[in-house]
Structures are given as structure tokens and as C-alpha cells.
Design an enzyme around this catalytic site. Structure first.
Site, PDB file in Angstrom:
ATOM      1  N   GLN B 221      19.268   1.968  10.079  1.00  0.00           N
ATOM      2  CA  GLN B 221      18.890   3.073   9.206  1.00  0.00           C
ATOM      3  C   GLN B 221      19.705   4.325   9.501  1.00  0.00           C
ATOM      4  O   GLN B 221      19.604   5.307   8.789  1.00  0.00           O
ATOM      5  CB  GLN B 221      17.392   3.396   9.375  1.00  0.00           C
ATOM      6  CG  GLN B 221      16.469   2.261   8.973  1.00  0.00           C
ATOM      7  CD  GLN B 221      15.013   2.534   9.292  1.00  0.00           C
ATOM      8  OE1 GLN B 221      14.349   1.689   9.874  1.00  0.00           O
ATOM      9  NE2 GLN B 221      14.483   3.690   8.930  1.00  0.00           N
ATOM     10  N   ARG B 368       7.114   4.047   8.937  1.00  0.00           N
ATOM     11  CA  ARG B 368       6.869   4.742   7.679  1.00  0.00           C
ATOM     12  C   ARG B 368       6.071   6.020   7.905  1.00  0.00           C
ATOM     13  O   ARG B 368       5.081   6.279   7.218  1.00  0.00           O
ATOM     14  CB  ARG B 368       6.148   3.825   6.696  1.00  0.00           C
ATOM     15  CG  ARG B 368       6.474   4.208   5.249  1.00  0.00           C
ATOM     16  CD  ARG B 368       6.022   3.211   4.229  1.00  0.00           C
ATOM     17  NE  ARG B 368       6.481   3.634   2.915  1.00  0.00           N
ATOM     18  CZ  ARG B 368       6.434   2.906   1.829  1.00  0.00           C
ATOM     19  NH1 ARG B 368       5.951   1.683   1.888  1.00  0.00           N
ATOM     20  NH2 ARG B 368       6.868   3.350   0.671  1.00  0.00           N
ATOM     21  N   CYS B 369       6.488   6.774   8.904  1.00  0.00           N
ATOM     22  CA  CYS B 369       5.816   8.043   9.142  1.00  0.00           C
ATOM     23  C   CYS B 369       6.718   8.932   9.961  1.00  0.00           C
ATOM     24  O   CYS B 369       7.724   8.503  10.487  1.00  0.00           O
ATOM     25  CB  CYS B 369       4.475   7.851   9.838  1.00  0.00           C
ATOM     26  SG  CYS B 369       4.540   7.744  11.620  1.00  0.00           S
ATOM     27  N   GLU B 738       6.375   8.478   2.826  1.00  0.00           N
ATOM     28  CA  GLU B 738       5.468   8.044   3.872  1.00  0.00           C
ATOM     29  C   GLU B 738       4.046   8.576   3.746  1.00  0.00           C
ATOM     30  O   GLU B 738       3.172   8.174   4.501  1.00  0.00           O
ATOM     31  CB  GLU B 738       6.068   8.469   5.222  1.00  0.00           C
ATOM     32  CG  GLU B 738       7.435   7.839   5.418  1.00  0.00           C
ATOM     33  CD  GLU B 738       8.238   8.450   6.543  1.00  0.00           C
ATOM     34  OE1 GLU B 738       7.992   9.602   6.875  1.00  0.00           O
ATOM     35  OE2 GLU B 738       9.110   7.761   7.075  1.00  0.00           O
TER      36      GLU B 738
END
Lengths: 290, 792
Positions: B221, B368-369, B738
Site C-alpha cells: 500500500q 481499515r482505520c 474507514e
């Protein structure tokens, strides 16, 4: 996926397939829908020397009722065939109820009824319906065919009475004595999960009396459990609050659950009782409505 | 005439995703799709045990398998100073184990062979002799006196403690508690989960001895950060390293860290002088790559009778596994967990955080945060419901009383965050209206007649998205800015490159929309490229919902630079001074005569064919954007559920989501992000956990045990929007990827616990599996901790 090396064969007849299994001398595995076998190959839990793929034997893909009401399910009949079958919906309520609950839609398009029974997973859906319906398996080997009653077919988890050179070519569900009623409920954490507990009920009914009963439990023992005492308590009786409660209690007593991350043994036993009671009440109220 | 912005695919257009053209045709190009000439394949042998001393490793039988080219062990890595590598949290992590294995699934050896089958066959021939050591699977065991020391490799490390950290004003908070009418308490565990991208992690390392250049195709990523890390670890100069992150099959934070397999494949390529591909399988991905959560939280809240929150205290105990490798760029040991309660106006707070090593896979990624805000927001909203219940106050009203008001921004939280904007009360109103809050009690009574328990759960939160600003956030010292480079060709078509890296967020679609908005170039005329460090400008990658807040801002800023140059060209073409030029979408015109104008495409052509004297030709530029602050989106999620008290099974009746992420670039993609996030929130609440037995065996190492929800059981979601533009972002956007994962879980859990109100049950830890809900109803007691592995 990176399985161990194996030889792949694709016979065109049952006789050829039997000959290949015979030649494999216990190191060959039959591939039908592959929905259990392929993941096991992938994880290298199974490393057969030979795969005998029967998907080319077209004549094994059928399900039909004989004129006397006997149901025959061929070795390549997919779960989806049963789920979408009009005659199953009309004539075989237990299978009709279970078919849409088997695994997930992707598995159902490929996996087979007979393959699932042969996999002998204690949490399998079809083993429970086969026991409840008093089904039989037709096996073909080098010496010809034989029939094995479902209660004798599964020897233990993932073990069946099939010889290494025999193929289960058909499942047979006897014709009902009267009207076939029944159902199937399963508790799962998610579609496609193994059952926390499942219950199959199949009754033959004449008038308001139960003349034959089968109750089988999945996920609550090291094998699919034939709750025969619970079933026996219904035979000769009408479905009443009392007979339903008795059957539910006996079914829960027959369960042999283990505590694990799907729930405690007590919880699973409670679910068995709840589901047996719900299924029988559902059958009872739909009969009343009819 | 000015263009119709929606028609050219600009801001606000629900433009179909351009990347889907290849994905739905199976034409994506993932790492595993790449085949290089002469490529070898690598497989990693992992530890079957959780804690053991390695007595010996015998690789001789592996070497004998035909087709094996190299077998690597920790000893061989150590000889090259590569047995250990630094983590993003300033700890070290073993690449291949030398002394001990510290978790089940740890990398012990690697085989490089002609094909992946051979590599696997040979791995199974390696014989490792382990001397088993006592195993620690939770922080309670870690901190127990006499606990075995997991990190005996670290000089000065006497205990299993990773860190002690605290923030806030303890004395002021103590005083707030002295003044409280009611003190409300809550204790819970946010269970371990795994981001579980569909595509596992993998790499192809290709070292060219002739040029000295190392190319690594990698599932990352953050390609530029990886390049920096490789430069550090492999001691190669940056211009000799090219990291390419091609199409990614999801990341969710799992593909931010550096994994041992990447490093091993690089060394393997250097030693064999051939490309080496390594693709992890699903079980390896689940047991060894970075997990998320696994935090025990407790807290208390000082309350006034009228509902005002006077202060709170929090304590977290986090389980970091065997190596402290949380992938987060903040200076705070527990990430941004202390952004909890940021949407409420609370004057006093104090928080203590303790981290521990255990014999479990390392991690603590921002699944996802934004770096542990999920745990913080979940605790916040569970605590708020408990407090409202303790006060006997309506849970919606309690929130409203304590919200930061619309005109109180910017608002400083007691832990120092500065929230930027919001209309919290309005979002709550929209949600309550949509769920028909007023009539819920009537529905509940009706359901009770059918023997069912109804509950309603609210979760409202703002979270800090878009790391960072360079003052407070960095990775390995590199500041958290991001970048965009825009080249407009003479035809007016363009190529845009950024330092972010899409992995499902749809950058190829939305970045073009920002350019279209700024320049009037149709979005279809703009191609977006990311992920190749040789071509993309330096950036920090995509995670923590930072792409739109940071790289997206850079896209707007670089477009404005292009427009500024195009304006000069337009003035030249129109033969007027620049001051007499006006801009409307897609064209410049003469102020006094709107008919006289030139399009942006004409300016682009002139940039290469007819530039004014003294101007450099060409129309391209680069922007680096350092955000002044994080962005603070707000969400209000409300669920109603029906619980079957006979089985503990619960169904979602309705779920409404009100999101305020500021200006929406592509509403369809925003909605997709919210739906995806809510699905993951539902999964956390309903079914997901990873637990360990006493021996440290991971239960959750495959998709039969670790459950991902399917379309069949996932409830439907109704989405609503409120738009409060971000005051400091060039296009007013805030992060959104998110919010739903972070804020969603509490809505489900609060709803189930609301249904159980009156049974005496205050908390059930996630996941709310039917057996746990049934047990709570039956016993009237809380259910704590991960589902036990109690096979009897």
C-alpha cells in the site's frame, strides 16, 4: 493451489472408474463435485496418488422418482439440481428444505449429494437427511453392486463402508408409507459455515398419525446422530404438544455435542430440542392449515 | 460556454469506475500475474509451535529435491546481517528465526525452486528440532510474575511489557470525578481480527547484477516507504531500487508493513541472480501477517444528573504479539486511540495505555482505520450507551446534550486533537428520522408479543482521518505529506501520477474527477497511474483514509498550478493581459467579451507550439501537499435488531447510516466505501474473532474458522448524507474509507444489548455469536473475552 503431485484420470464409464480405483489400490480418490476434496488437496491434508474424475460419466447426473415413489439420486446430481427441482419440492419436503441450506450457492452448483454423503462429515447436511429418510447407498465395485443402509454406511468421521475399489453410484430414498412430511433447520454462524447444530425430520403420515419417523442431528457428535428414540416416540401417535415435547427432549438426550468455539455442549443440546420442536410444530401447523 | 461538470465526469459525478473495465474482465495485473524470464519460486517454512528454542535445523533433505536452487535459514540471513529487521514502531522483528520461534507461523526457513510445487515439497523435508517453551497467549499471562521472557533477544528487556504511555490531565480528571453525581463504568475486549485482503501478500524480487538495480514487484500500500525501508535494510541506494505495486486485491492496512517474505525474496534473488517470486497462501496470510485490534479497554465516566459528561478515564491493555510492529506513523504509542470521545464536549480526561508482548503473530495494523481509532470509537459508543442507561436518560438525547456544537469549531479535545467542523446534531436527527425512532417502543412491544426482543443501537463518532501533518506524523522520520504530478499533453489529454496507491478505493476514477473539476478536462481524458517508484512522485501511500485528504488535495493543487500557467498562455493567445482573463470550467475568456475565449485544450496545444516569449514550453507540474490538520468526518449509524431469546440468534431489521465526509467527489464510490465498511463492521459484531488455545495454536487460520460475511447474511444498509465541507482541504473533502468500519460495530452491539435491557446484562464482547447472546440472556451475566476454545 499447490497440491502434491497426482495422476489424473477421467473415465467415461462406471466400469472404467471402478477399474481405475481397483488399480489405485487404496491410493486413488474419486473426484465428483470436489467441494471437500479439492480444499483438502490444497491444504495437503489429502495426498492421493491418483484422482479419478467421474464428471465425464454423464449418465450419473439424475434424480428421479420410481413409479412406487422411491427417490433415486445419481452420483453426479448437484446440490443445485435438488434445490431447483420441482418434483423434489412437490414430493420430498426434507430434502427440499435442506437443499438451499447446503453450504453456499457456489458450492451448490458443483458439489454433489452422493459425494457429500460419502465425505461423511459429522456436520454434513445430507447425511442427516439420509438418516432421517432411512436412505441407502448403492455401491458398485469389481464384484458388482450392493446396497448399504445409511445407518451402516458411515463408520466414523470421514469414514464409510465403501471398499477402496467401490463407487457410490446412487442414493436411494424409500417411498413413503402415506404422506411424506418433514423439514430441516440448521444453525450456522454464516452461510457456508459448518453447522453449530442441525436437525432433519422426516415423517410418513397417514391421517393424523405418524406411521414412520426419522430424526437425525448434525454437528452434535463425532458422527451424524440418528435420534431413533425421539423418532420412535412419534410413531403411532398424532403430533400434539405432548408428543412434540417428548420427541424434542429425547432428541436432545441423543445428541453428543462437544463444547467448542461454536458454543457449549449445553447450548447445542438446547438448540437440538428447540429445532426439533420448531420443525414438528411447523409440520403440525401446516397440516392443520391443509 | 462553461461545461456541465457532471457530464465531463467532474466532482459530484457518480462516474463508473474506470479500473473495473479490467477487473471485471479478469484482466487485472496482480503480483502473481507477473511472470519474469527465468523466475524461481519461493516457499516459507513456518513454525508449527508458538514458543520454542530452535535446537537444530537440518536442510540437507530439502537440497536433495530435484529443482531446488536455494535453501535459506536464519543462520544464513544472520551472516548477511538480515536475520532481523526494524519495524515501523521502532522495534525489531525476526526475518528468519535464529534463536527462538515466538509465535505459531513464524518464518523459519525458505526454499527457492524451479516451481512452487517443488518448493513446497522441499519445505516438508526440512527437519527442525524445537525445544518447547511455556507459551503466553494474552496480556494477563504476559504480566504475571515469573512469566517467561518472550523478547530475550533485546538487551535490557526484563519483562514482556512493550510500553507504558499516558496522556491527559490526571488531577483535573480526578476533580471531575469528585464532582460527579453518577459514575458509569465499562470494561470490554475488542477481539483480535485480521484485515484479510482477498489477495495475500507476495513479491517478485529481481536483482540485476549487471546494472546493480533491484526491482521488486510487491503487494504494498506504500511503495515509496518500502523503497526507503529496503534501502535501509539492504543497504542499497534508492536510485538502484524500483518498487512496483501493481493491481492490489485489497489491503485494509495488512499491506502496509514490511513482511519477512519480502526481505527473504530479495536476498534470494541477489544470491541466485534470478527473479524470485513469493506468494503467501491464505493460511499463512491469516496466521503470520499483521492482525488488528486485540485490546482490553476499561473506563469510567463522570456524569452530572442533567446528562453532562464531566470527564472520563480510560485504560487500555493491548496485545502486540511477539514483535511490536504496529504500522502507524504517530508519535503516540497507542496510535490515535485517544481520539475517542472527540465528538463530545468533555473538559477533562486521562488515559493510560500499556502494551504487552505475547506468543502471537505481530501486528496491530490499522485495519481499515486510522491507527486504533476503531477500538477507541467502539469503546466510546459502548460507554456512552452504558452512561445513558445508568442515568436513565434517552440515549439519543444524551448524545445530543454532549455533542460539540456546530459553532464551536475548531474544537480542542482534552487529549489535544483539533476537530475541524461538523453538524453532529443534524446527522443524528437525520438518522433518528430515518429509523423512525419515535415509534420504536411500539414496535418493541409488538415484537414482545411474538416472543422476540427488539433493540435499537446508536453509534455517533468523528474520527481523525488523513495522516498526517508533518509536525506530528512521520514514518521512519519521513513526514506524512503526499504528492501529485500532472502532465497535460498537447491534445489536452493528461496523465496524473500520485504518491498514493489505490487498492480498491477507485483512485483511477476519482483523481481524474478532481482534475476535471479544476481544469475542465473531461475525466475520460485523464489516465491515472500509481505504484511505481520510478515514475510516481514520492508519497506515503494509501491507508488511514489519507488518500483524498492528502494526495487528493495534492491533485487539486497541482491542477491549480497547471491552470495558472494555462491562464498566462490564454492571455497570450487572446492578446489581452492576464488580469483581463476570467475562468469558467474548461475555458478562459476575456472579461469584457465572454464570447472571446480559449479552451484548456487550446492552451495545452499552445504550451507545446506557441508559448509566450520567456515562458518554458510544456504543461506539467508537481505538488507536494502537507495538510494543516487531519480531517474529521462524522457518522451516525443506527441499527434495529430482533433477538430470538430461544436461540440467541439476532437479525438486523434496519440499519441507517448518515455520513458527513464533507464534499463527495464520486458519490457512488463513497457509498460503496460505506457499504463495504459496514459489512466489515457487521462481521466484527456478529462473527469474527481469532483466538488461541493454551499452546498458542491459532484458531482462525482459514476461512472455515475466520468468517468473512457473504451477501447472504449481510443486512441491507440505508445511506444518508450531510455535507459539512472540510475548512482546510482544497476541495472540502474529508476521509470516508474507514468511517463505517470504525463506527459501525458499536451500532450493532448497542442494539443487541438494548434488546437485552432488563436482563441485567451490561456487556457481551464481540463477536455476538448466538451461543454467547443466549448464554447472557439465560444467566443474566456479561460475556467477556474471545470465544473460548473449550473442546472437551
Amino acid at each position: 493451489m499447490y497440491p502434491s503431485r497426482f495422476q489424473y484420470e477421467s473415465p467415461k464409464t462406471v466400469a472404467e472408474a471402478v477399474a481405475l480405483l481397483d488399480q489405485g489400490a487404496g491410493e486413488a480418490k474419486l473426484l465428483a463435485g470436489g467441494q471437500s476434496l479439492v480444499p483438502m488437496l490444497k491444504l495437503r491434508f489429502a495426498s492421493p496418488a491418483m484422482l479419478v474424475d467421474i464428471n465425464g460419466i454423464e449418465e450419473l447426473r439424475y434424480h428421479r422418482f420410481d413409479s412406487d415413489g422411491t427417490l433415486r439420486i445419481g452420483a453426479l446430481c448437484r446440490h443445485e439440481d435438488l434445490e431447483k427441482s420441482d418434483i423434489i419440492r412437490q414430493k420430498q419436503p426434507t430434502i427440499s428444505a435442506a437443499a438451499p441450506l447446503v453450504a453456499d450457492p457456489i458450492v451448490r452448483t458443483r458439489g454433489t449429494f452422493v459425494g457429500s454423503v460419502c465425505h461423511a462429515d459429522p456436520q454434513g447436511d445430507w447425511a442427516a437427511t439420509m438418516i432421517a429418510l432411512n436412505g441407502r447407498i448403492v455401491a458398485q465395485g469389481p464384484k458388482g453392486r450392493r446396497e448399504i443402509a445409511m445407518k451402516d454406511f458411515v463408520l466414523g468421521p470421514f469414514q464409510t463402508a465403501l471398499e477402496h475399489n467401490e463407487i457410490a453410484i446412487e442414493a436411494v430414498i424409500p417411498a413413503p408409507q402415506g404422506v411424506a412430511v418433514g423439514g430441516y433447520i440448521k444453525l450456522e454462524r454464516r452461510v457456508g459455515d459448518f453447522a453449530t447444530a442441525s436437525v432433519a425430520v422426516a415423517l410418513d403420515v397417514v391421517g393424523d398419525k405418524v406411521v414412520r419417523a426419522g430424526i437425525a442431528l448434525g454437528g452434535v457428535g463425532s458422527r451424524t446422530i440418528d435420534a431413533s428414540d425421539a423418532a420412535a416416540a412419534l410413531v403411532g401417535q398424532p403430533l400434539t404438544d405432548a408428543t412434540i415435547a417428548k420427541a424434542a427432549e429425547l432428541a436432545a438426550a441423543a445428541a453428543e455435542p462437544r463444547s467448542d468455539h461454536r458454543g457449549s455442549a449445553d447450548y447445542k443440546r438446547h438448540i437440538v430440542a428447540t429445532f426439533v420442536s420448531r420443525l414438528l410444530n411447523q409440520i403440525h401447523s401446516s397440516k392443520e392449515a391443509a | 460556454m462553461a461545461l456541465d461538470e457532471v457530464k465531463i465526469g467532474g466532482m459530484g459525478a457518480s462516474r463508473l469506475r474506470v479500473e473495473d473495465n479490467r477487473f471485471i474482465r479478469g484482466k487485472g495485473n496482480y503480483v502473481d500475474d507477473i511472470v519474469l524470464p527465468g523466475m524461481l519460486h519461493m516457499e516459507i517454512l513456518r513454525s508449527p509451535v508458538a514458543h520454542a528454542r530452535i535446537k537444530s535445523i537440518d536442510v540437507s533433505k530439502a537440497w536433495e529435491v530435484p529443482g531446488v536452487r536455494l535453501v535459506l535459514t536464519g543462520e544464513m540471513m544472520a551472516a548477511r546481517n538480515l536475520a532481523w529487521m526494524p519495524t515501523l514502531s521502532y522495534d525489531t522483528q525476526a526475518v528468519l528465526a535464529t534463536d527462538k520461534v515466538r509465535f505459531q507461523g513464524q518464518e523459519v526457513a525458505a526454499v527457492i525452486a524451479d516451481d512452487p510445487y517443488i518448493a513446497r515439497d522441499a519445505c516438508s523435508k526440512i527437519v527442525v528440532e524445537y525445544e518447547q517453551l511455556p507459551v503466553i497467549v494474552n496480556p494477563t499471562q504476559s504480566m504475571a510474575p515469573g512469566a517467561p521472557l518472550i523478547r530475550d533477544d533485546k538487551e535490557g528487556q526484563q519483562t514482556n511489557k512493550v510500553f507504558d504511555w499516558e496522556i491527559g490531565d490526571k488531577e483535573a480528571t480526578d476533580r471531575a470525578f469528585e464532582q460527579a453525581d453518577v459514575v458509569s463504568k465499562l470494561e470490554l475486549h475488542y477481539p483480535r481480527s485480521h484485515p484479510s485482503p482477498m489477495e495475500t501478500e507476495g513479491s517478485i524480487a529481481d536483482y540485476d547484477r549487471a546494472t546493480g538495480k533491484l526491482t521488486v514487484f510487491m503487494t504494498t500500500q506504500a511503495p515509496h516507504i518500502i523503497r526507503a525501508a529496503v534501502a535501509l535494510v539492504a543497504e542499497l541506494p534508492e536510485h538502484m531500487i524500483r518498487v512496483v505495486s501493481p493491481d492490489l486485491g485489497g489491503g485494509f492496512g495488512n499491506k502496509v508493513p514490511v513482511y519477512p517474505g519480502y526481505v527473504i525474496s530479495i536476498l534470494a534473488s541477489i544470491l541466485t541472480e534470478r527473479p524470485v517470486k513469493w506468494i503467501s497462501d491464505k493460511s499463512s496470510n491469516l496466521i503470520s501477517t499483521h492482525f488488528a485490534r486485540d485490546v482490553y479497554l476499561k473506563g469510567e465516566m463522570a456524569l452530572r444528573k442533567d446528562g453532562k459528561i464531566l470527564g472520563f478515564r480510560m485504560h487500555t491493555t493491548s496485545d502486540h504479539g511477539a514483535f511490536f510492529s504496529d504500522a502507524q506513523p504517530s508519535k503516540f504509542k497507542i496510535g490515535l486511540l485517544h481520539s475517542a470521545f472527540a465528538c463530545y464536549d468533555i473538559p477533562n480526561a486521562h488515559m493510560v495505555a500499556e502494551g504487552f508482548y505475547t506468543n502471537k503473530a505481530p501486528g496491530g495494523v490499522a485495519y481499515r482505520c486510522s491507527f486504533r481509532v476503531t477500538e477507541g470509537m467502539f469503546f466510546q459508543e459502548r460507554m456512552v450507551q452504558a452512561a445513558a442507561d445508568d442515568l436513565g436518560m434517552d440515549q439519543a438525547e444524551f448524545r445530543r446534550v454532549n455533542f460539540v456544537k456546530d459553532d464551536d469549531f475548531p474544537h480542542r479535545t482534552p487529549f489535544g486533537f483539533l476537530t475541524d467542523s461538523g453538524q453532529y446534531g443534524k446527522c443524528l436527527d437525520v438518522g433518528l428520522e430515518a429509523i423512525d425512532y419515535k415509534n420504536f417502543l411500539k414496535e418493541k412491544e409488538e415484537a414482545a408479543k411474538r416472543g422476540k426482543l427488539l433493540g435499537i443501537g446508536i453509534s455517533t463518532m468523528t474520527e481523525p482521518l488523513g495522516a498526517g501533518n508533518s509536525r506530528e506524523y512521520d514514518i521512519l522520520g519521513i513526514k506524512m505529506f503526499d504528492s501529485a504530478e500532472l502532465r497535460v499533453h498537447m491534445s489536452g489529454k493528461a496523465i496524473l501520477r500520485t504518491g498514493a496507491k489505490t487498492q480498491g478505493q477507485g483512485h483511477e476514477t476519482t483523481w481524474a474527477q478532481i482534475v476535471a473539476h479544476e481544469l475542465g478536462i473531461p475525466a475520460d481524458d485523464i489516465v491515472v497511474e500509481e505504484g511505481d517508484t520510478d515514475t510516481a512522485p514520492f508519497g506515503m501511500g494509501t491507508y488511514a483514509s489519507r488518500s483524498t485528504p492528502v494526495a487528493g488535495a495534492a491533485v487539486a493543487m497541482v491542477s491549480r498550478k497547471i491552470r495558472a500557467k494555462a491562464r498566462k498562455i490564454a492571455a497570450h493567445l487572446l492578446e489581452v493581459s492576464e488580469e483581463d482573463i476570467e475562468w469558467e470550467l474548461g475555458r478562459f475568456y476575456v472579461r469584457s467579451n465572454q464570447e472571446r475565449g480559449v479552451s484548456i485544450q487550446e492552451c495545452a496545444m499552445a504550451a507545446y507550439s506557441n508559448v509566450p516569449d520567456g515562458m518554458e514550453p510544456g504543461l506539467e507540474n508537481t505538488s507536494y501537499y502537507d495538510p494543516p490538520n487531519l480531517t474529521w468526518p462524522f457518522a451516525c449509524y443506527i441499527a434495529t435488531v430482533e433477538v430470538d431469546p430461544e436461540t440467541g440468534v439476532w437479525d438486523v431489521l434496519k440499519f441507517v447510516a448518515v455520513d458527513d465526509c464533507g464534499v463527495r467527489i464520486n458519490p457512488m464510490i463513497v457509498e460503496g466505501q460505506i457499504m463495504g465498511g459496514l459489512t466489515e463492521a457487521y462481521a466484527a459484531a456478529a462473527m469474527q474473532f481469532i483466538t488461541f488455545d493454551e499452546a498458542g495454536n491459532c484458531i482462525g487460520s482459514n476461512y472455515m474458522d475466520y468468517l468473512l460475511p457473504t451477501a447472504w447474511e449481510t443486512p441491507g444498509f440505508e445511506l444518508y448524507e450531510v455535507v459539512t465541507p472540510c475548512p482546510h482541504h482544497p476541495i472540502g473533502a474529508k476521509g470516508i474509507g474507514e468511517c463505517a468500519t470504525v463506527g459501525g460495530p458499536a451500532a450493532f452491539v448497542n442494539a443487541v444489548l438494548d434488546a437485552l435491557k432488563g436482563t441485567g446484562v451490561r456487556n457481551i464482547d464481540m463477536p455476538l455469536l448466538p451461543d454467547r447472546v443466549y448464554e447472557a440472556i439465560k444467566t443474566g451475566k456479561d460475556i467477556s473475552g474471545a470465544p473460548p476454545v473449550k473442546v472437551d
